[in-house]
Design a protein around this motif. Sequence first.
Motif, PDB file in Angstrom:
ATOM      1  N   TYR A 122       0.802  -1.225   0.000  1.00  0.00           N
ATOM      2  CA  TYR A 122       0.000   0.000   0.000  1.00  0.00           C
ATOM      3  C   TYR A 122       0.833   1.273   0.000  1.00  0.00           C
ATOM      4  O   TYR A 122       0.298   2.359  -0.146  1.00  0.00           O
ATOM      5  CB  TYR A 122      -0.916   0.028   1.226  1.00  0.00           C
ATOM      6  N   GLY A 123       2.139   1.154   0.210  1.00  0.00           N
ATOM      7  CA  GLY A 123       2.975   2.349   0.265  1.00  0.00           C
ATOM      8  C   GLY A 123       3.110   2.869   1.681  1.00  0.00           C
ATOM      9  O   GLY A 123       2.334   2.516   2.567  1.00  0.00           O
ATOM     10  N   ALA A 124       4.116   3.731   1.879  1.00  0.00           N
ATOM     11  CA  ALA A 124       4.433   4.194   3.228  1.00  0.00           C
ATOM     12  C   ALA A 124       3.642   5.430   3.631  1.00  0.00           C
ATOM     13  O   ALA A 124       3.680   5.838   4.777  1.00  0.00           O
ATOM     14  CB  ALA A 124       5.928   4.476   3.329  1.00  0.00           C
ATOM     15  N   LYS A 125       2.943   6.034   2.681  1.00  0.00           N
ATOM     16  CA  LYS A 125       2.217   7.267   2.998  1.00  0.00           C
ATOM     17  C   LYS A 125       0.947   6.970   3.787  1.00  0.00           C
ATOM     18  O   LYS A 125       0.430   5.866   3.760  1.00  0.00           O
ATOM     19  CB  LYS A 125       1.817   7.988   1.709  1.00  0.00           C
ATOM     20  N   TYR A 126       0.435   8.006   4.460  1.00  0.00           N
ATOM     21  CA  TYR A 126      -0.866   7.879   5.111  1.00  0.00           C
ATOM     22  C   TYR A 126      -1.935   7.703   4.040  1.00  0.00           C
ATOM     23  O   TYR A 126      -1.908   8.365   3.009  1.00  0.00           O
ATOM     24  CB  TYR A 126      -1.184   9.132   5.919  1.00  0.00           C
ATOM     25  N   LEU A 127      -2.864   6.785   4.287  1.00  0.00           N
ATOM     26  CA  LEU A 127      -4.010   6.648   3.383  1.00  0.00           C
ATOM     27  C   LEU A 127      -5.245   7.185   4.102  1.00  0.00           C
ATOM     28  O   LEU A 127      -5.306   7.186   5.332  1.00  0.00           O
ATOM     29  CB  LEU A 127      -4.221   5.180   3.002  1.00  0.00           C
ATOM     30  N   PHE A 128      -6.211   7.637   3.321  1.00  0.00           N
ATOM     31  CA  PHE A 128      -7.383   8.269   3.938  1.00  0.00           C
ATOM     32  C   PHE A 128      -8.659   7.512   3.610  1.00  0.00           C
ATOM     33  O   PHE A 128      -8.880   7.130   2.456  1.00  0.00           O
ATOM     34  CB  PHE A 128      -7.499   9.723   3.483  1.00  0.00           C
ATOM     35  N   TYR A 220     -10.835   7.986  12.785  1.00  0.00           N
ATOM     36  CA  TYR A 220      -9.810   9.012  12.572  1.00  0.00           C
ATOM     37  C   TYR A 220      -9.659   9.390  11.103  1.00  0.00           C
ATOM     38  O   TYR A 220      -9.141  10.450  10.790  1.00  0.00           O
ATOM     39  CB  TYR A 220      -8.461   8.538  13.107  1.00  0.00           C
ATOM     40  N   GLY A 221     -10.011   8.472  10.186  1.00  0.00           N
ATOM     41  CA  GLY A 221      -9.940   8.802   8.777  1.00  0.00           C
ATOM     42  C   GLY A 221      -8.615   8.510   8.115  1.00  0.00           C
ATOM     43  O   GLY A 221      -8.571   8.257   6.929  1.00  0.00           O
ATOM     44  N   ASN A 222      -7.488   8.572   8.865  1.00  0.00           N
ATOM     45  CA  ASN A 222      -6.203   8.289   8.221  1.00  0.00           C
ATOM     46  C   ASN A 222      -5.522   7.079   8.864  1.00  0.00           C
ATOM     47  O   ASN A 222      -5.627   6.862  10.071  1.00  0.00           O
ATOM     48  CB  ASN A 222      -5.277   9.501   8.247  1.00  0.00           C
ATOM     49  N   ILE A 223      -4.852   6.294   8.017  1.00  0.00           N
ATOM     50  CA  ILE A 223      -4.186   5.091   8.520  1.00  0.00           C
ATOM     51  C   ILE A 223      -2.784   5.021   7.962  1.00  0.00           C
ATOM     52  O   ILE A 223      -2.490   5.567   6.898  1.00  0.00           O
ATOM     53  CB  ILE A 223      -4.972   3.808   8.147  1.00  0.00           C
ATOM     54  N   ASN A 224      -1.909   4.358   8.715  1.00  0.00           N
ATOM     55  CA  ASN A 224      -0.510   4.244   8.315  1.00  0.00           C
ATOM     56  C   ASN A 224      -0.012   2.856   8.682  1.00  0.00           C
ATOM     57  O   ASN A 224      -0.491   2.257   9.639  1.00  0.00           O
ATOM     58  CB  ASN A 224       0.308   5.321   9.036  1.00  0.00           C
ATOM     59  N   PHE A 225       0.986   2.358   7.923  1.00  0.00           N
ATOM     60  CA  PHE A 225       1.411   0.978   8.153  1.00  0.00           C
ATOM     61  C   PHE A 225       2.116   0.776   9.489  1.00  0.00           C
ATOM     62  O   PHE A 225       2.251  -0.342   9.952  1.00  0.00           O
ATOM     63  CB  PHE A 225       2.292   0.498   6.999  1.00  0.00           C
ATOM     64  N   THR A 226       2.571   1.868  10.130  1.00  0.00           N
ATOM     65  CA  THR A 226       3.272   1.691  11.406  1.00  0.00           C
ATOM     66  C   THR A 226       2.343   1.810  12.611  1.00  0.00           C
ATOM     67  O   THR A 226       2.773   1.595  13.730  1.00  0.00           O
ATOM     68  CB  THR A 226       4.369   2.756  11.579  1.00  0.00           C
ATOM     69  N   MET A 227       1.069   2.154  12.384  1.00  0.00           N
ATOM     70  CA  MET A 227       0.226   2.483  13.538  1.00  0.00           C
ATOM     71  C   MET A 227      -0.049   1.274  14.423  1.00  0.00           C
ATOM     72  O   MET A 227      -0.293   1.426  15.615  1.00  0.00           O
ATOM     73  CB  MET A 227      -1.088   3.104  13.078  1.00  0.00           C
ATOM     74  N   GLY A 228       0.026   0.068  13.846  1.00  0.00           N
ATOM     75  CA  GLY A 228      -0.258  -1.129  14.633  1.00  0.00           C
ATOM     76  C   GLY A 228       0.654  -1.273  15.822  1.00  0.00           C
ATOM     77  O   GLY A 228       0.264  -1.809  16.859  1.00  0.00           O
TER      78      GLY A 228
END
Lengths: 301, 312
Positions: A122-128, A220-228
């Motif tokens: 999915y890439g390293a950027k935040y997705l919305f 929250y609307g935004n997700i990132n691969f490191t949030m877990g």
Amino acid sequence: MEQFFQQLTNGLAVGGIYALIALGYTMVYGVMKLINFAHGDLFTLGSYLGLSLLTSLALTENIGAFMGVIALAILVMALVGIVGVVLERAAYRPLRESPRLSAVVSALGASIVLSNGIMLIYGAKYLFYPQNILPSMTIPIFGLPVPLMRIIILVTSLVMMAALYLFIQKTTIGTAIRAAAIDQGAARLMGINVDMVIMMVFMIGPALGGAAGLMVGLYYGNINFTMGWVYGLKAFTAAILGGIGNIPGAMVGGILLGVIESLGAAYISLAWKDAIAFFVLILILIVRPTGLLGERVAEKV
Amino acid sequence: MKTKQIITAYAVTIILFLCCPAFLNRYWVDVLNNVGLYAILGLSLNVILGYAGLFNMGHAAFYAIGAYTAAILNTKFGVPVLLLIPVAGVFAAVFAAVVARPIIHLRGDYLLIVTIGMVEILRIALINDLFGITGGSNGIYGIGRPEIFGFKIKKPHEFFYLIWLFVAITVFFFNRLENSRFGRALNFLREDEVAAEGSGINTAWYKLLAFILGAFWAGMTGVLYATKMNFISPESFNFWESVVIFMIVILGGSGSIMGVILGAFLVVGLPEVFRDFANARMLFFGAAMIVMMIFRNEGLIPPKPKKFVLDA
């Protein structure tokens, strides 16, 4: 007063999410005595899968907002549950008889594989998440407006937790899970298929975590691969706070931690928000390692 | 005869290695410098994780304390960097003593989680500019270079010798430690804590000492890092830094000095060789951790079992 109330409801919603993730940790720990470090990343996977399905299937447009989200949640839970079972087969089952450190390191490896796998796809950027999937209205409670989303999250997580509690307490499989948690060897002698129990645990825990991931995406609307990683650590703190291996404990711990964090961020310091959970973790392990509703955690000699 | 050949082989390897900088460009020498730094860090964690069997995943915290001590004392008070190496070590050791004391009794994976919490709290504290001296999330710039008899070490080629000299000292010292009363006591309590306690080893005290020693060494390494980079920031000491050090010890062979050095080459050096796949390298390491644990959980070069010859 209004600010306090808003922080409280926010804390309850976030706490419900922590509690759902914490259940996965506590169930796995209860049965296998293993901290499943990959659990936080299964949670992330849930929010990414939720986003993919949301945009590709357009469920919310076809069958209405609420039904669409429910169908989405069921799909995400099923998929993440399957990943959980596969994970257990690949990374944990071969290590069942190994020293504890091996399993812990394998879990860390699995966590790295999952989070970086998500990043590569999915890439390293935040997705919305798309805006306003659920109507962003507020409902007055005691004359103060509360966002509908918070109420939905809290209610859904409470319903899921109650369902899990009844499942564990009342059904045969639930009894088998409890038996395996107390003594695997004895459970096996009583004719319980412990492998099946572990598989169930690795299906239910990640499924709940995946649902929590979807909730975070919607809230929250935004997700990132490191949030877990951060959510995982906080949920683990919640599990310890309530007493690890203890299912009602994970629920109480999760909601309590959510409220503590939300109020702490508002009244102590916003900059230290992420550290609050770790202070709670260290404090509880020093003062009362068994947690609030604790079961025994003393090491068997 | 055989030992002689082994010694010759070692000597030749070391001499060839020391000639390396003459043939390599700045970039690759810098890679070797990083390998050296991580080898020292790995060896210092090895005291805690390998010898004593304590799951410490917050080693970057001690490293950070050392680096920040050096950076602050050097930029604010102009203390020469080389003098700061032991000073920073002491600061890290004191920090370890204070932090580890209340958590030392936690078993296995609980200790792991708490040490992760420790390194995260420290990182947040550094970002929030605790006491107004850490420079917040920007970090600290303009850390001085080490100076020996008026000769200033600046280039990677010069740092190479400083860092690998430190590796050599570390290997010598920890090799002695391994065979000392202290080292044997740590091994004993790793293998069987109750039996160790029963044999009169003060396990809590020895565990704490292992933490203090490991932290002291990591703190000194932090100074080398700070002076090499010229600049430090909280992101250099995040949780993943701890994971990398942890992996070096576990994959190389915990408790084995050669194993840890090999681990440093593999974990830090190898990704540089495969730079085209930079994004997938963490994925690869995660998979390698799982596969290693399943097929060879003692690491690539596990420590040799000790032999004690009785006098006839």
